[in-house]
Design an enzyme around this catalytic site. Structure first.
Site, PDB file in Angstrom:
ATOM      1  N   HIS A 181     -16.727  19.637  -7.694  1.00  0.00           N
ATOM      2  CA  HIS A 181     -15.567  19.842  -6.820  1.00  0.00           C
ATOM      3  C   HIS A 181     -14.316  19.290  -7.499  1.00  0.00           C
ATOM      4  CE1 HIS A 181     -12.896  18.175  -3.521  1.00  0.00           C
ATOM      5  NE2 HIS A 181     -12.939  19.453  -3.211  1.00  0.00           N
ATOM      6  N   HIS A 233      -4.211  19.579  -7.909  1.00  0.00           N
ATOM      7  CA  HIS A 233      -4.684  19.470  -6.534  1.00  0.00           C
ATOM      8  C   HIS A 233      -3.481  19.636  -5.619  1.00  0.00           C
ATOM      9  CE1 HIS A 233      -6.990  17.065  -3.251  1.00  0.00           C
ATOM     10  NE2 HIS A 233      -7.190  18.355  -3.159  1.00  0.00           N
TER      11      HIS A 233
END
Length: 578
Positions: free
Chosen positions: A127, A173
Site C-alpha cells: 500500500h 500521497h
C-alpha cells in the site's frame, strides 16, 4: 540502562558466571545419529539418505543428494578442498541439521500450481508503495519500491498526480505533505527490479488523478519504459483473469477505466461493475473537496482530445477497478460478463464481512478484492491480514515500511510457495461444499490435523546482534513463544521456560496444536529475553505457513522487527504432523 554486545562481552568474567559453552546436540539428534549409523562413529551417504527419507520425510532424495550434503559440510567445517572423506561424524551431522541453507523449515522452491486464474491466489501486495515513512509528510521515493520488489512483493501502488504546471506526472500521497517523486523514476526502478525475486507478474495499481492528456502521457511512459514487459489484455475486457504462469515476466496494469473509454458500456453498467473508480472512491469517506475537484476536472475535459487519449490509456488496463459507491451488496454482485478488482478500506471490508460474508467469498472466487489500511493509520501501521485472507481477499495491501506482528504475518504467508509472491488459495475457498455452501471462517469446525512442535535450542545471539537491547547487568534469560494464528478456533500462543544466563539456550520442550483449518494457519515463533521488572527484550521472530512445514528436525532462521534476517540467529526445532 542498555549497552551494546561488545560491552556485554567485556563483563563475562564478572561474578554473573555467564554460561558460554557451545551447545551440545540434543538427545534426539544423538539418538538419530546412533540409530542410522548402527552405533558407529561416522554416517555414510547411504545412511544419511535413509535418515532424510524416514525422519525428514524427504521421499525424493537420492544418495547423490546426501553425498553433496556431506561434501558441503566437510568443506565448511574441516576446510577440505578436495572431497576425501565421504562420511559425517556426530558434530558434522549436528552442523548439517543446524544449517538453514541445507535444512530449511519450508520448501524454498515454487511448488504450487501456477496455471489457475489470478483470483485463485493470495498476492503479496503493498500500500502506498512509494512512501519511505508515515502517511503525512514522509518522502516519496523509488527506494521503497525497489525494497518491496526485492522482498518478493508482486502488487505495487502508485498515486499519480499532475505537477503544478499540469504538464508532467508526479507520484505522491494526495491531501498530505509528502515530497513527490517523478513517475518516470518510479517506472524505471520498477522495470529494473521487477523480477529480482520472482518471475511471476507485477501488478501495478494506479490511483489516477490525471487529465486525459496526462493519462495518455502516462501510457506512453509505460510503453516506452516497460516495452514488451507490459501486458496488453484482449480487446473488450477479460472473461477470466490469466494465470501467473501466463503472465510470467509481465507487468499488469490495474486502475479505473478512463471516462468515456470503450470499456464503459461493459464495465460501467453499475458502479459495482467497474465504473470509474480508484481506491479513494471505493470508500464513502471521501472528502467533499476531493469529490468536487474530481467533478471539476471531468467537466473541464476536452472531449475531442479525450476520445483519442483514452484509447491509448485504456488499452493498457488489464484489471479494471470497481467501487462500492452504490452499496456493498451491489458492489459484490457477480458480473458474469467480465472480471474486475474491488478496493475497500479496512473498515468497509469489516462491514462487508459482517453483513455479506458469503457474498464476499463468492466474489473472490472470480474477481480480485483489495483491502487497504484506514486513513487514521498515519504512522503506517497495519491491520491483521487474516481478516482479509479468511474471506478470500487476494490483495491485502500493507504498509511495507511499517513493522509489528501484523507485518510479520504478512512476511510469513509469502515465505510460502518459494517466496514467489503468489500463494494458492485452498480449494475449499474456491469451490462450494457438497451442500452448495461456501467456506464460513466463523463456523466451528472439527479438528483436521495436529501439529507437534519441539523447540530444542537456539544460537547466534552472541554474533548476530551488533548492538543489543539486552539488560546491562543481567545475562540473557531467553524464552520462546510458539503459537498459531489463523481462523478463530486455531489461534493460540504457548511459551517455553526461561533458560537462565546463556547465549545458547537449550529448552527441549514440545507443544501440540490442534488445527481446524491448517491450510490457512501460520506458525508464529518469537524469542524474548526475560527482563523483570522492565519489558522483556525482543530477540527475534519468524512466521511460517503450517501447510508448508517440512517434517523432521529443522533449522529455523529468525528475523528482526522489520523482517530483516538476523545473521546467524537460528533455532533448532522439530515438526511432526499427526
Amino acid at each position: 540502562m542498555k549497552r551494546d554486545m561488545g560491552s556485554y562481552k567485556m563483563g563475562l568474567c564478572c561474578s554473573d558466571k555467564l554460561r558460554m559453552n557451545r551447545g551440545a546436540p540434543p538427545q534426539d539428534v544423538v539418538t538419530a545419529f546412533v540409530e542410522y549409523t548402527e552405533g558407529r562413529s561416522h554416517m555414510t551417504a547411504e545412511q544419511l539418505c535413509r535418515f532424510l527419507v524416514e525422519v525428514q520425510d524427504e521421499t525424493e532424495v537420492l544418495v547423490s543428494d546426501a553425498e553433496k550434503i556431506i561434501e558441503r559440510i566437510t568443506c565448511e567445517r574441516h576446510h577440505i578442498t578436495k572431497f576425501l572423506r565421504h562420511t559425517l561424524n556426530l558434530d558434522d551431522f549436528f552442523s548439517f541439521l543446524f544449517s538453514d541453507d541445507l535444512n530449511h523449515p519450508i520448501d524454498s522452491k515454487v511448488h504450487q500450481d501456477m496455471a489457475s486464474p489470478l483470483s485463485h491466489y493470495f498476492i503479496y501486495t503493498s500500500h502506498n508503495s512509494y512512501l519511505t515513512g508515515n502517511q503525512i509528510n514522509s518522502e516519496c521515493s523509488d527506494v521503497p519500491l525497489i525494497k518491496a520488489l526485492k522482498r518478493g512483493v508482486r502488487a505495487l501502488e502508485l498515486d499519480m498526480w499532475p505537477n503544478s504546471t499540469k504538464d508532467d506526472i508526479l507520484v505522491l500521497h494526495g491531501w498530505a505533505w509528502t515530497p513527490p517523486v517523478e513517475l518516470v523514476k518510479c517506472l524505471r526502478s520498477i522495470k529494473e527490479h521487477a523480477f529480482y525475486a520472482s518471475a511471476y507478474p507485477v501488478i501495478l495499481t494506479l490511483e489516477d488523478h490525471l487529465t486525459p492528456d496526462l493519462q495518455a502521457k502516462a501510457a506512453e511512459m509505460m510503453k516506452e519504459i516497460f516495452m514488451d514487459m507490459v501486458y496488453f489484455p484482449e480487446a473488450g475486457g477479460l472473461k477470466e483473469f490469466p494465470s501467473p504462469e501466463d503472465l510470467k515476466y509481465k507487468i499488469v496494469i490495474s486502475t479505473k477505466p478512463p471516462k468515456g473509454s470503450l470499456r464503459k458500456d461493459k464495465d460501467s453498467e453499475s458502479d459495482a461493475s467497474g465504473k470509474a473508480s480508484s481506491d479513494v472512491s471505493a470508500d464513502d469517506e471521501k472528502t467533499e473537496e476531493e469529490t468536487s475537484e474530481a467533478k471539476n476536472e471531468e467537466d473541464g475535459f476536452d472531449q475531442e482530445s479525450s476520445n483519442l487519449d483514452f484509447l491509448t490509456y485504456s488499452r493498457l488496463i488489464t484489471i479494471p477497478s470497481g467501487n462500492a459507491k452504490n452499496g456493498l451488496k451491489e458492489a459484490l454482485t457477480i458480473d458474469n460478463g467480465g472480471v474486475r478488482r474491488l478496493s475497500l478500506r479496512e473498515q468497509k471490508f469489516k462491514k462487508a464481512t459482517e453483513m455479506y460474508g458469503t457474498e464476499v467469498i463468492k466474489f473472490t472466487q472470480k474477481n480480485l478484492l483489495r483491502i487497504y489500511p484506514k486513513a487514521t493509520r498515519v504512522n503506517s501501521s497495519n491491520y491483521r491480514p487474516y481478516n482479509g485472507w479468511m474471506y478470500g481477499a487476494q490483495m491485502v495491501a500493507f504498509n511495507m515500511q511499517g513493522y509489528g506482528r501484523a507485518l510479520w504475518m504478512m512476511h510469513g504467508m509469502f515465505r510460502g510457495n518459494g517466496g514467489c509472491g503468489y500463494v494458492k488459495k485452498p480449494d475449499f475457498m474456491m469451490n462450494n461444499n457438497l451442500s452448495g455452501e461456501v467456506f464460513n471462517p466463523k463456523a466451528k469446525l472439527p479438528i483436521k490435523k495436529t501439529l507437534k512442535v519441539k523447540v530444542y535450542m537456539g544460537k547466534g545471539w552472541d554474533s548476530g546482534f551488533q548492538r543489543t537491547c539486552f539488560n546491562t547487568w543481567s545475562s540473557p534469560n531467553f524464552y520462546t513463544r510458539v503459537g498459531i494464528t489463523g481462523v478463530r478456533g486455531d489461534k493460540v500462543m504457548k511459551k517455553t521456560k526461561k533458560e537462565q544466563k546463556t547465549w545458547e539456550p537449550f529448552w527441549n520442550e514440545e507443544f501440540e496444536f490442534q488445527l481446524t483449518v491448517p491450510e490457512l494457519a501460520l506458525l508464529r515463533i518469537e524469542v524474548h529475553d526475560y527482563n523483570m521488572p522492565e519489558k522483556d527484550d525482543f530477540s527475534g521472530q519468524t512466521c511460517l505457513p503450517v501447510s508448508e512445514l517440512r517434517q523432521g528436525i529443522r533449522s529455523v532462521p529468525l528475523y528482526d522487527r522489520k523482517g530483516e534476517r538476523l545473521v546467524s540467529v537460528t533455532l533448532l526445532m522439530r515438526f511432526h504432523f499427526l
